[in-house]
Design an enzyme around this catalytic site. Structure first.
Site, PDB file in Angstrom:
ATOM      1  N   ASN A 106       0.834  -1.202   0.000  1.00 58.21           N
ATOM      2  CA  ASN A 106       0.000   0.000   0.000  1.00 58.21           C
ATOM      3  C   ASN A 106       0.866   1.249   0.000  1.00 58.21           C
ATOM      4  OD1 ASN A 106      -0.123  -1.156   2.946  1.00 58.21           O
ATOM      5  ND2 ASN A 106      -0.775   0.943   3.282  1.00 58.21           N
ATOM      6  N   ASP A 107       0.611   2.200   0.844  1.00 57.74           N
ATOM      7  CA  ASP A 107       1.119   3.562   0.725  1.00 57.74           C
ATOM      8  C   ASP A 107       2.594   3.666   0.324  1.00 57.74           C
ATOM      9  OD1 ASP A 107      -1.211   3.391   2.160  1.00 57.74           O
ATOM     10  OD2 ASP A 107      -0.642   4.865   3.661  1.00 57.74           O
TER      11      ASP A 107
END
Length: 590
Positions: free
Chosen positions: A65-66
């Site tokens: 993710n991020d």
């Protein structure tokens, strides 16, 4: 392996064929405790090989993710990112680390940060990188200290500055640096930004959070980067927006094409403030000024904070992070696209999430929005090229773009039209802020006046599957409105890509946004980056961007087709169209 439906067998058959075909060039914190450490055997993962991207940044397996703390340091680009080394759902999060000299070819390194100390024993969440005086990089990140998800802000530094890749990072024992006071929600206090240096000799950083239903960007100051004091007032806040994640705050040039270091101030500078809204799972930004004396960000009067505001991307794009690249004087934006598939299918295929192509960010000459464009280095992957020009598209016509690998391509087209007279009237009852709803009603097959026209990407031969990216022009009382859509509703024949037994389906929305563009020249441009299960599109030179994740079962590898089309009564001309097959990077060792 048990096939629970004919659709399962079809996917398996197509994947097996693809493996021998030489032409085949969710909410981030949702918890699945039973799946966090589940990895599938390699043979099962092969079934889902078709939808893996080839030129986007994507680990070989597991959850991503991020993008965290991207930075340029001593000639090397560093990308840190949230990663689950044990499974294909969110959990067991570490800061994975890869490096590159060109933003295209990437080398995987050891994990930079992982839970190991009392101040981060329950998780190492997002943050940012800052280069301090003396050319010393430092990472600020959110640590989770207990099972109640109490959040604190920590720092890490390289173990050896002489190592060009900065492989090893140390988390000193004087962590945490910043702890929430009694006025701050300790479970909504995360994602520190890149710090900026003020003329008063103090560093500043902002941290996302909320107070009741008010989104907050808490502001902290420090003279030495070690001892931080909370300001009396936040850098910015907005009522009714809920929790703010992954804030970003940076200056942009007025009437300029270069990026700016985060600490730059001046007369010909405006500021961008971006947040990721936990409630909507979309990102929103405003443009404004920064009152240095009051330490307050002030959006310009016509800007909207929150749900109806400007967005970097009107599709599958979240938790972005920008950084200044001093090597080329530009600001670069990284964004994450999660899967639109079901969690069960993510686990079956063994991977979830990609980082989108990094984009340059500049202020539009109007000063009212940003312009985004894929970094120029991406063009080094372009292979075989085809071109079209001066091709008319009458109502109901389409032209196939042949000679390239349509499933793995870069296409750039400019459309023109002779008149705006046939633009449909914009019904006053329609919501100007709900472009997605309008796109779902006015899809690519619904005849219009001026539009719909654009591209049919990842299309099967007989159009059982396709993902159209298109424009439709409306006539409002005061001006013309341009709707841009990336519609995944017909992207796949399969219900959820796999077994239909549980009734779950992939998320296939009609993403859309309005394009703030002058139509005096009667032209609209569109660039789409197509990579098997992702379509990134840039309308009108990057004024409106939309990303879709799709999972076709027929339009795969060399069975995918690409068309330009027009379903409006006004004839549209392809002024120029250039399309390239995209090669895989020489090094993508993840």
């Amino acid at each position: 392996m048990e096939f629970r439906a004919k659709s399962d067998f079809l996917v398996f058959l197509l994947c097996c064929l693809a493996l021998f075909n030489i032409n085949c060039v969710e909410a981030s914190h949702e918890v699945f405790l039973n799946l966090q450490s589940l990895s599938l055997p390699a043979p099962l993962n092969h079934v889902y090989h078709l939808h893996r991207t080839r030129y986007h940044f994507q680990p070989r397996k597991n959850w991503i993710n991020d993008p965290n703390g991207p930075m340029y340091y001593n000639g090397i680009y560093h990308l840190f990112y949230q990663y689950n080394p044990k499974g294909a759902v969110w959990g067991n999060i570490v800061w994975a680390h890869s490096v590159s000299k060109d933003l295209v070819n990437w080398k995987k390194l050891e994990h930079a940060i992982y839970p190991s100390k009392p101040f981060d024993q329950y998780g190492c969440w997002s943050g940012s990188a800052t280069v301090l005086p003396g050319n010393k990089p430092v990472i600020l990140y959110t640590g989770i200290v207990d099972d109640k998800q109490t959040q604190v802000q920590n720092y890490a530094v390289p173990a050896n500055l002489s190592d060009p890749y900065l492989r090893l990072w140390i988390k000193p024992d004087n962590n945490p640096l910043i702890v929430a006071d009694n006025w701050v929600n300790k479970t909504a206090f995360r994602d520190p930004t890149t710090a900026w240096f003020g003329k008063d000799g103090k560093w500043r950083v902002t941290i996302g959070g909320r107070r009741k239903h008010r989104g907050m960007a808490f502001l902290y100051r420090s003279k030495d980067f070690m001892r931080w004091t909370k300001a009396k007032h936040p850098l910015h806040s907005a009522a009714g927006t809920g929790n703010w994640e992954c804030p970003d705050f940076f200056p942009v040039q007025v009437n300029g094409k270069n990026g700016l270091d985060t600490s730059v101030t001046g007369r010909n500078v405006k500021y961008v403030f971006k947040v990721s809204l936990d409630v909507t799972r979309y990102e929103y930004y405003t443009i404004g000024t920064y009152d240095i004396k009051k330490d307050k960000y002030i959006p310009e009067k016509d800007m909207i904070d929150g749900w109806n505001g400007l967005r970097y991307d009107y599709g599958n794009f979240y938790a972005s992070k920008s950084f200044f690249d001093p090597g080329k004087n530009r600001r670069i934006l990284w964004g994450w696209a999660n899967e639109s598939d079901t969690t069960d299918n993510d686990v079956k295929k063994g991977w979830a999430g990609i980082q989108l192509i990094p984009r340059t960010v500049v202020l539009d000459p109007s000063g009212k929005q940003l312009l985004q464009w894929p970094v120029e280095e991406l063009e080094t992957l372009r292979g075989k090229k085809v071109e079209l020009s001066n091709q008319n598209l009458n109502k109901g016509e389409k032209i196939e773009i042949k000679g390239i690998t349509a499933a793995q391509s870069d296409v750039d087209v400019t459309f023109s039209f002779n008149s705006l007279d046939k633009a449909e009237t914009f019904d006053p009852s329609w919501d100007r802020y709900d472009a997605q709803k309008l796109c779902s009603q006015k899809g690519s097959t619904v005849e219009g006046g001026l539009g719909p026209f654009g591209l049919l990407t990842l299309a099967s031969e007989n159009l059982e599957e396709y993902t159209p990216v298109f424009f439709r022009v409306f006539k409002a009382q005061d001006k013309h409105l341009v709707l841009m859509c990336s519609d995944a509703s017909r992207s796949t024949l399969m219900n959820g890509n796999s077994s239909m037994k549980d009734g779950k389906d992939a998320y296939r929305p009609s993403f859309a946004g309005f394009v703030n563009v002058d139509l005096n020249d009667k032209k609209l441009s569109l660039r789409s980056l197509i990579d098997h299960s992702v379509v990134e599109s840039f309308g009108a030179g990057g004024r409106t961007c939309i990303t879709s994740r799709v999972y076709p079962i027929l339009a795969v590898c060399d069975k995918a087709h690409l068309y330009a089309f027009n379903n409006g009564t006004e004839t549209v001309k392809i002024d120029t169209l250039k399309a390239w097959s995209m090669n895989r990077p020489k090094e993508m060792n993840h």
